[in-house]
Design a protein around this motif. Sequence first.
Motif, short mmCIF file in Angstrom:
data_model
loop_
_atom_site.label_atom_id
_atom_site.label_comp_id
_atom_site.label_asym_id
_atom_site.label_seq_id
_atom_site.Cartn_x
_atom_site.Cartn_y
_atom_site.Cartn_z
N ASP A 101 0.85 -1.19 0.00
CA ASP A 101 0.00 0.00 0.00
C ASP A 101 0.88 1.24 0.00
O ASP A 101 2.11 1.15 -0.02
CB ASP A 101 -0.97 -0.03 1.19
CG ASP A 101 -0.25 -0.05 2.52
OD1 ASP A 101 0.92 0.38 2.57
OD2 ASP A 101 -0.83 -0.51 3.51
N SER A 102 0.24 2.42 0.05
CA SER A 102 1.02 3.66 -0.10
C SER A 102 1.97 3.88 1.08
O SER A 102 3.04 4.45 0.91
CB SER A 102 0.07 4.85 -0.26
OG SER A 102 -0.73 5.00 0.88
N ALA A 108 4.94 1.81 0.35
CA ALA A 108 5.68 2.42 -0.76
C ALA A 108 6.48 3.62 -0.24
O ALA A 108 7.65 3.81 -0.62
CB ALA A 108 4.71 2.86 -1.85
N ALA A 109 5.87 4.42 0.63
CA ALA A 109 6.56 5.59 1.19
C ALA A 109 7.75 5.14 2.04
O ALA A 109 8.83 5.75 2.00
CB ALA A 109 5.60 6.42 2.04
N ALA A 160 9.47 2.39 1.61
CA ALA A 160 10.52 1.90 0.70
C ALA A 160 11.28 3.08 0.10
O ALA A 160 12.52 3.06 0.00
CB ALA A 160 9.89 1.06 -0.41
N LEU A 161 10.56 4.14 -0.30
CA LEU A 161 11.23 5.32 -0.87
C LEU A 161 12.12 6.01 0.16
O LEU A 161 13.21 6.49 -0.14
CB LEU A 161 10.19 6.31 -1.41
CG LEU A 161 9.54 5.93 -2.74
CD1 LEU A 161 8.48 6.97 -3.13
CD2 LEU A 161 10.58 5.81 -3.86
N ASP A 201 13.58 4.53 2.63
CA ASP A 201 14.75 3.65 2.76
C ASP A 201 15.76 3.94 1.65
O ASP A 201 16.97 4.01 1.90
CB ASP A 201 14.25 2.20 2.66
CG ASP A 201 15.09 1.26 3.49
OD1 ASP A 201 15.80 1.74 4.39
OD2 ASP A 201 15.03 0.04 3.25
N ILE A 202 15.25 4.13 0.45
CA ILE A 202 16.12 4.43 -0.70
C ILE A 202 16.84 5.76 -0.46
O ILE A 202 18.06 5.87 -0.63
CB ILE A 202 15.30 4.49 -2.01
CG1 ILE A 202 14.82 3.08 -2.39
CG2 ILE A 202 16.11 5.09 -3.14
CD1 ILE A 202 13.80 3.05 -3.51
N LEU A 218 16.54 -4.05 -2.35
CA LEU A 218 16.20 -2.65 -2.68
C LEU A 218 17.33 -1.73 -2.20
O LEU A 218 17.75 -0.81 -2.91
CB LEU A 218 14.88 -2.27 -1.98
CG LEU A 218 14.37 -0.86 -2.25
CD1 LEU A 218 13.88 -0.71 -3.68
CD2 LEU A 218 13.24 -0.49 -1.30
N ALA A 273 19.67 0.52 -4.49
CA ALA A 273 19.67 1.98 -4.25
C ALA A 273 21.10 2.47 -4.08
O ALA A 273 21.47 3.52 -4.63
CB ALA A 273 18.85 2.29 -3.00
N LEU A 279 6.70 2.92 -7.19
CA LEU A 279 6.45 3.27 -5.78
C LEU A 279 5.83 4.67 -5.69
O LEU A 279 4.89 4.91 -4.93
CB LEU A 279 7.76 3.23 -4.99
CG LEU A 279 8.40 1.86 -4.76
CD1 LEU A 279 9.79 2.00 -4.13
CD2 LEU A 279 7.53 0.96 -3.89
N ILE A 313 2.24 4.57 -6.67
CA ILE A 313 1.38 4.01 -5.61
C ILE A 313 1.05 5.10 -4.59
O ILE A 313 -0.09 5.26 -4.17
CB ILE A 313 2.07 2.81 -4.92
CG1 ILE A 313 2.14 1.62 -5.89
CG2 ILE A 313 1.33 2.40 -3.66
CD1 ILE A 313 3.04 0.49 -5.44
N ILE A 314 2.08 5.89 -4.24
CA ILE A 314 1.86 6.97 -3.26
C ILE A 314 0.90 8.01 -3.85
O ILE A 314 -0.04 8.46 -3.19
CB ILE A 314 3.19 7.62 -2.85
CG1 ILE A 314 4.03 6.60 -2.08
CG2 ILE A 314 2.97 8.87 -2.00
CD1 ILE A 314 5.46 7.02 -1.85
N GLY A 345 -2.95 4.87 -1.72
CA GLY A 345 -3.28 3.79 -0.81
C GLY A 345 -3.73 2.49 -1.40
O GLY A 345 -3.85 1.51 -0.69
N GLY A 346 -3.99 2.42 -2.69
CA GLY A 346 -4.39 1.15 -3.29
C GLY A 346 -3.28 0.12 -3.21
O GLY A 346 -2.12 0.46 -3.36
#
Lengths: 184, 102
Positions: free
Chosen positions: A3-4, A7-8, A10-11, A13-14, B14, B18, B90, B93-94, B98-99
Amino acid sequence: MIDSKQAAAALSDIDDIVRRVRQSQVYNLASLIMIWWGVLVFAGNIATWLWPWYAAYIWPAVNTGGVLGTVVISALLQIRARLRAVDGRVVAAYVLFYAFGYFCSDVLGDFGPRELGAFWPIYFMLFYVLAGLWFGQAFVALGLAITVLTLVGYFYVMGGTFLLWMAVVNGGGLVLGGLWMRWN
Amino acid sequence: MADLDDIIHQPLRLRIMAALNALPQGTGLEFSRLKKLTGATDGNLGAHIETLAKAGYVDVEKAFVGKKPQTTVTATAAGRGAFARHVAMLQEIIAGGGGERA
């Protein structure tokens, strides 16, 4: 499934890793330059302690060697790691640094050998601390530590022993700081 | 819309991608440096690098520096492309709010 929020995360972390990689590249370059300057400053202080009447030749030689070494190390790393580490601004920064230092110590003030011995390291460390505000706390810690120890030496270590103190504190401090950066 | 890249999406992989992607193209990181940056153990890092290498996302070069073996890991062009697409996904998705995505 993601979910978002994930995803946030993960970003984020990057971003964290990218920041650490860039900091490690800065430390890699800075550590070699610090070790080089540390060795020169150590030798300069010992040489001045042994042959004080040659100080007027020793320190310009130390500074010239330091600047040339900085340019060579930066250029070599630039080739090896394809980093853009040295350009005209680095040389301009050194010119401005020395011009202002000379202006303060010889034109505005009339510093004796002891004052010069304390002024240049403190002035140098000011830039380490300022750089540390952007490039990493290690610079701040090292800059402050050497500044404090230089002041301790200036006020409490008398006579020619001050040069030996500065060889250890300034030269040794830069070498140890550089090695610490490489290990970490 | 494409799905997330399962190979890259695993947290340690990841981080590896990165870190390698933050370097100029063709430049790699030594195994020990990568280990410090990612906070992984030797075995774990080795296994995940192997997965990335099998997918063609990284090149692994082993050499001797003096008497010490040195492993250098470099992101390939395919790896950089996959990483860029993964990051874009990513962000998508943001932005989508939220999906869940596979």
